[in-house]
Design an enzyme around this catalytic site. Sequence first.
Site, PDB file in Angstrom:
ATOM      1  N   HIS A  67      41.424  39.775  31.030  1.00 64.34           N
ATOM      2  CA  HIS A  67      40.869  39.436  32.347  1.00 64.34           C
ATOM      3  C   HIS A  67      39.403  39.879  32.427  1.00 64.34           C
ATOM      4  CE1 HIS A  67      41.856  38.822  36.833  1.00 64.34           C
ATOM      5  NE2 HIS A  67      40.550  38.749  36.661  1.00 64.34           N
ATOM      6  N   LEU A  70      32.717  36.661  32.486  1.00 61.46           N
ATOM      7  CA  LEU A  70      31.500  36.741  31.668  1.00 61.46           C
ATOM      8  C   LEU A  70      30.301  36.087  32.353  1.00 61.46           C
ATOM      9  CD1 LEU A  70      32.971  36.205  28.092  1.00 61.46           C
ATOM     10  CD2 LEU A  70      32.013  38.303  29.066  1.00 61.46           C
ATOM     11  N   ARG A  71      30.553  35.383  33.456  1.00 56.11           N
ATOM     12  CA  ARG A  71      29.487  34.861  34.340  1.00 56.11           C
ATOM     13  C   ARG A  71      28.644  33.743  33.752  1.00 56.11           C
ATOM     14  NH1 ARG A  71      32.257  36.771  38.388  1.00 56.11           N
ATOM     15  NH2 ARG A  71      31.828  38.904  39.030  1.00 56.11           N
ATOM     16  N   ASN A 101      35.839  31.114  36.829  1.00 52.19           N
ATOM     17  CA  ASN A 101      35.013  30.959  38.049  1.00 52.19           C
ATOM     18  C   ASN A 101      33.521  31.066  37.755  1.00 52.19           C
ATOM     19  OD1 ASN A 101      35.274  33.705  37.523  1.00 52.19           O
ATOM     20  ND2 ASN A 101      35.254  34.296  39.675  1.00 52.19           N
ATOM     21  N   ASP A 312      39.524  43.215  34.559  1.00 52.55           N
ATOM     22  CA  ASP A 312      38.913  42.427  35.637  1.00 52.55           C
ATOM     23  C   ASP A 312      37.407  42.729  35.695  1.00 52.55           C
ATOM     24  OD1 ASP A 312      38.462  40.699  37.722  1.00 52.55           O
ATOM     25  OD2 ASP A 312      39.576  41.849  39.222  1.00 52.55           O
TER      26      ASP A 312
HETATM   27 ZN   LIG Z   1      41.306  38.134  40.695  1.00 50.32          ZN
END
Ligand SMILES: [Zn+2]
Length: 431
Positions: A67, A70-71, A101, A312
């Site tokens: 999770h 890495l943007r 995302n 995360d």
């Molecule tokens: Zn989340």
Amino acid sequence: MNSPFELGSVLIKGGRVVDPANGLDATADLLVLDGVIQAVGRLEAPAGCAVLSADGLVVAPGLVDMHVHLREPGYEYKEDIASGSRAAVAGGVTSMAAMPNTQPVTDDPSVVGYILERARAAGLARVFPVGAITKGLQGQFLTEMGLLLQAGCVAFSDDGRPVTDSGVMRRAMEYARMFGALIIQHAEEPSLTANGCMNEGLISSRLGLPGIPVESESVVVDRDLRLAALTASRYHVAHVSTGDAVQAVAQARNRQLAVSCEVTPHHFSLTDEAVLGYDTDAKMSPPLRNERDRLAVLEGLARGIITVIATDHAPHDEENKRLEFCHAANGVVGLETLLPVSLELVRDGVMTLADCLAAMSCNPARLLGIPHGTLGVGQAADIVLFDLEESWTVDARQLRSKSKNTCFHGRRVKGRVKRTLLAGKVVYDGV
Ligand SMILES: [Zn+2]
């Protein structure tokens, strides 16, 4: 002329080899030839082979973090695949699952190809893209999961957002099941979270901040587990934070459902008391919970209900964090503190070292269906060497990540990565 070392051939001598996938925890040598593990045992170096002393160190599989944000593409000012890879290997992580995302969202094979290409160019760690469940993470229309898997995705998630529509989730599970693919849910009910920005409880009342109830997570997990039973699909709860959700997963696992969950180091080591100073590096989604939930999570780890520790890792620049608490971005970086904070579980008697490492290596690797997180003969030599006893203090400024939003700044930790090898080549040298 390349030295044998650069070619990925090396004898790692005299370490405590802990390989949970093969039930090994013993002093042994490890021979790597051409990037592949050739033998484990009492070994002599073949002629011309480099030797790396692991005296006093633990030799473990390179960590697998399922999770990570890495943007890249889209938010390279927060992190990019190269900087994230540097942070990863400094933390002993050699494989990571990259959440979708980004901008554009990983909902199309072209984005998957781009991420894989950038990861190859960085050349430090393996990056496994997670495909979006729905187009644009909009929660409505399913992505082409088959094409995304072909392109290299290893699982599906709308992480950062939940899939709230029950019908969409059911269809996503049915579709994923056709491929045996894993669905990862960011379990949150937006109407219960509303404008909440921390755990709902005594501390949120005291601080006068709107709270997020435990039920924001548990009602979604309860629903999803019913849908996982209905569809006989593989379902995984990301960053579980509440005792109620852990209990629900435990019951589902008792019923032999293919469900699993992960916890982050911050959720098992901190509580909402960390918010008392309005420090926005203690703001994340789900929020840090109270001590009762934290203890329930520890019990979940001890009992093998929570089988994965994942970071995360969520880099944010100062601009998005230096805001009033409720307006600050959610999330913290975690790749470089994953191992030492997790080792606290071992020292506190929650888990054995082997079980703790399994939660960061072979367990997530199996869920993702990737052949890593093991020191088995014939496997790629992704290896971390660390000193179990070395103490150090986490300093945000020293992090390799582009963003410094750690919730562990100033924490005294024990356990330090000394070297990280990817396919037998040293990609991090902290000696
Ligand atoms: Zn989340």
